[in-house]
Design a protein around this motif. Structure first.
Motif, PDB file in Angstrom:
ATOM      1  N   VAL A 138       4.685  19.718 -25.494  1.00 18.53           N
ATOM      2  CA  VAL A 138       3.633  19.505 -24.499  1.00 18.53           C
ATOM      3  C   VAL A 138       4.274  18.976 -23.219  1.00 18.53           C
ATOM      4  O   VAL A 138       5.002  17.984 -23.250  1.00 18.53           O
ATOM      5  N   LEU A 139       4.003  19.650 -22.099  1.00 22.11           N
ATOM      6  CA  LEU A 139       4.474  19.217 -20.786  1.00 22.11           C
ATOM      7  C   LEU A 139       3.332  18.493 -20.084  1.00 22.11           C
ATOM      8  O   LEU A 139       2.225  19.028 -19.981  1.00 22.11           O
ATOM      9  N   ILE A 140       3.608  17.281 -19.600  1.00 20.56           N
ATOM     10  CA  ILE A 140       2.607  16.494 -18.880  1.00 20.56           C
ATOM     11  C   ILE A 140       3.178  16.138 -17.518  1.00 20.56           C
ATOM     12  O   ILE A 140       4.299  15.630 -17.423  1.00 20.56           O
ATOM     13  N   LYS A 141       2.399  16.420 -16.474  1.00 23.54           N
ATOM     14  CA  LYS A 141       2.780  16.079 -15.103  1.00 23.54           C
ATOM     15  C   LYS A 141       1.726  15.138 -14.531  1.00 23.54           C
ATOM     16  O   LYS A 141       0.536  15.306 -14.797  1.00 23.54           O
ATOM     17  N   LEU A 142       2.178  14.186 -13.718  1.00 26.77           N
ATOM     18  CA  LEU A 142       1.274  13.259 -13.043  1.00 26.77           C
ATOM     19  C   LEU A 142       1.521  13.345 -11.546  1.00 26.77           C
ATOM     20  O   LEU A 142       2.671  13.271 -11.097  1.00 26.77           O
ATOM     21  N   PHE A 143       0.435  13.513 -10.783  1.00 28.89           N
ATOM     22  CA  PHE A 143       0.485  13.618  -9.328  1.00 28.89           C
ATOM     23  C   PHE A 143      -0.321  12.478  -8.716  1.00 28.89           C
ATOM     24  O   PHE A 143      -1.352  12.080  -9.265  1.00 28.89           O
ATOM     25  N   VAL A 144       0.131  11.989  -7.558  1.00 30.65           N
ATOM     26  CA  VAL A 144      -0.584  10.926  -6.851  1.00 30.65           C
ATOM     27  C   VAL A 144      -0.678  11.294  -5.373  1.00 30.65           C
ATOM     28  O   VAL A 144       0.272  11.810  -4.786  1.00 30.65           O
ATOM     29  N   ASP A 145      -1.844  11.046  -4.799  1.00 35.01           N
ATOM     30  CA  ASP A 145      -2.095  11.163  -3.358  1.00 35.01           C
ATOM     31  C   ASP A 145      -2.500   9.758  -2.914  1.00 35.01           C
ATOM     32  O   ASP A 145      -3.645   9.352  -3.085  1.00 35.01           O
ATOM     33  N   LYS A 146      -1.550   8.995  -2.387  1.00 39.27           N
ATOM     34  CA  LYS A 146      -1.765   7.568  -2.138  1.00 39.27           C
ATOM     35  C   LYS A 146      -2.824   7.257  -1.088  1.00 39.27           C
ATOM     36  O   LYS A 146      -3.389   6.168  -1.092  1.00 39.27           O
ATOM     37  N   ASP A 147      -3.093   8.182  -0.172  1.00 40.68           N
ATOM     38  CA  ASP A 147      -4.034   7.860   0.906  1.00 40.68           C
ATOM     39  C   ASP A 147      -5.117   8.923   1.102  1.00 40.68           C
ATOM     40  O   ASP A 147      -5.712   9.008   2.166  1.00 40.68           O
ATOM     41  N   ARG A 148      -5.349   9.716   0.071  1.00 40.48           N
ATOM     42  CA  ARG A 148      -6.367  10.782   0.088  1.00 40.48           C
ATOM     43  C   ARG A 148      -6.184  11.727   1.275  1.00 40.48           C
ATOM     44  O   ARG A 148      -7.128  12.125   1.941  1.00 40.48           O
ATOM     45  N   SER A 149      -4.937  12.080   1.519  1.00 41.98           N
ATOM     46  CA  SER A 149      -4.603  12.979   2.619  1.00 41.98           C
ATOM     47  C   SER A 149      -4.374  14.410   2.136  1.00 41.98           C
ATOM     48  O   SER A 149      -3.976  15.257   2.918  1.00 41.98           O
ATOM     49  N   SER A 150      -4.595  14.649   0.854  1.00 37.12           N
ATOM     50  CA  SER A 150      -4.322  15.940   0.206  1.00 37.12           C
ATOM     51  C   SER A 150      -2.832  16.250   0.146  1.00 37.12           C
ATOM     52  O   SER A 150      -2.435  17.393  -0.001  1.00 37.12           O
ATOM     53  N   LYS A 151      -2.009  15.219   0.266  1.00 33.36           N
ATOM     54  CA  LYS A 151      -0.560  15.366   0.113  1.00 33.36           C
ATOM     55  C   LYS A 151      -0.181  14.865  -1.280  1.00 33.36           C
ATOM     56  O   LYS A 151       0.245  13.725  -1.458  1.00 33.36           O
ATOM     57  N   TRP A 152      -0.377  15.734  -2.267  1.00 31.79           N
ATOM     58  CA  TRP A 152      -0.104  15.382  -3.653  1.00 31.79           C
ATOM     59  C   TRP A 152       1.394  15.371  -3.907  1.00 31.79           C
ATOM     60  O   TRP A 152       2.100  16.288  -3.521  1.00 31.79           O
ATOM     61  N   VAL A 153       1.865  14.333  -4.564  1.00 34.67           N
ATOM     62  CA  VAL A 153       3.274  14.201  -4.917  1.00 34.67           C
ATOM     63  C   VAL A 153       3.366  14.102  -6.436  1.00 34.67           C
ATOM     64  O   VAL A 153       2.690  13.261  -7.048  1.00 34.67           O
ATOM     65  N   MET A 154       4.183  14.971  -7.031  1.00 42.29           N
ATOM     66  CA  MET A 154       4.411  14.847  -8.465  1.00 42.29           C
ATOM     67  C   MET A 154       5.326  13.646  -8.675  1.00 42.29           C
ATOM     68  O   MET A 154       6.478  13.653  -8.251  1.00 42.29           O
ATOM     69  N   VAL A 155       4.805  12.606  -9.298  1.00 39.14           N
ATOM     70  CA  VAL A 155       5.579  11.382  -9.479  1.00 39.14           C
ATOM     71  C   VAL A 155       6.243  11.316 -10.850  1.00 39.14           C
ATOM     72  O   VAL A 155       7.243  10.617 -11.012  1.00 39.14           O
ATOM     73  N   LEU A 156       5.692  12.033 -11.823  1.00 39.96           N
ATOM     74  CA  LEU A 156       6.276  12.054 -13.166  1.00 39.96           C
ATOM     75  C   LEU A 156       6.061  13.416 -13.805  1.00 39.96           C
ATOM     76  O   LEU A 156       5.047  14.071 -13.567  1.00 39.96           O
TER      77      LEU A 156
END
Length: 149
Positions: free
Chosen positions: A93-111
């Motif tokens: 199973v592959l799990i990815k986590l993304f965060v957009d710290k300021d709701r700017s639609s700039k998603w960053v895969m953090v893990l």
């Protein structure tokens, strides 16, 4: 996060946060991914009641302290958190986590982690439930979706 409750409960720890349940079979068998009050992103699994950390990474600045600095996540500010899960025919199973710290639609895969069962002697494959866990916080969610991609 609208508010954080400084309870004296021994359950208020660094493991608290905004967390998504993934492949939830029951309370003892699940994955979760999200952001913790100590500023870390985390992906874990729970097999037969035992937690296994699959990966973590510090993503919010500051030094966590249970009393003096109990939450490093931003309060009264929208943040985006999303996860993607892919199950493979070999059971991994592959799990990815993304965060957009300021709701700017700039998603960053953090893990990202591919669970092959080496921790806990198995993966959690196949269909399961999904959900949200928050600890000692009043929170609002917007645009919560579960979809097959």
């Amino acid at each position: 996060i609208d508010d954080y409750h400084l309870s004296s409960s021994p359950h208020r720890t660094v493991s608290n946060g905004l967390l998504f349940f993934i492949h939830y079979k029951d309370g003892d068998n699940l994955y979760y991914a999200g952001v913790r009050v100590d500023g870390y992103a985390v992906i874990k699994k729970k097999i037969n009641g035992t937690y296994y950390t699959l990966t973590t990474k510090k993503i919010f600045d500051g030094e966590y302290d249970r009393i003096d600095n109990p939450i490093l996540l931003p309060k009264e500010q929208w943040i985006g958190v999303k996860s993607e899960t892919t199950s493979y025919s070999d059971g991994s199973v592959l799990i990815k986590l993304f965060v957009d710290k300021d709701r700017s639609s700039k998603w960053v895969m953090v893990l990202a982690v591919k669970d092959d069962g080496s921790k806990g002697n198995s993966t959690i494959s196949g269909e399961g439930y999904a959900g949200i866990r928050t600890d000692f916080m009043d929170v609002e969610f917007d645009e919560f979706k579960i979809k097959e991609i």
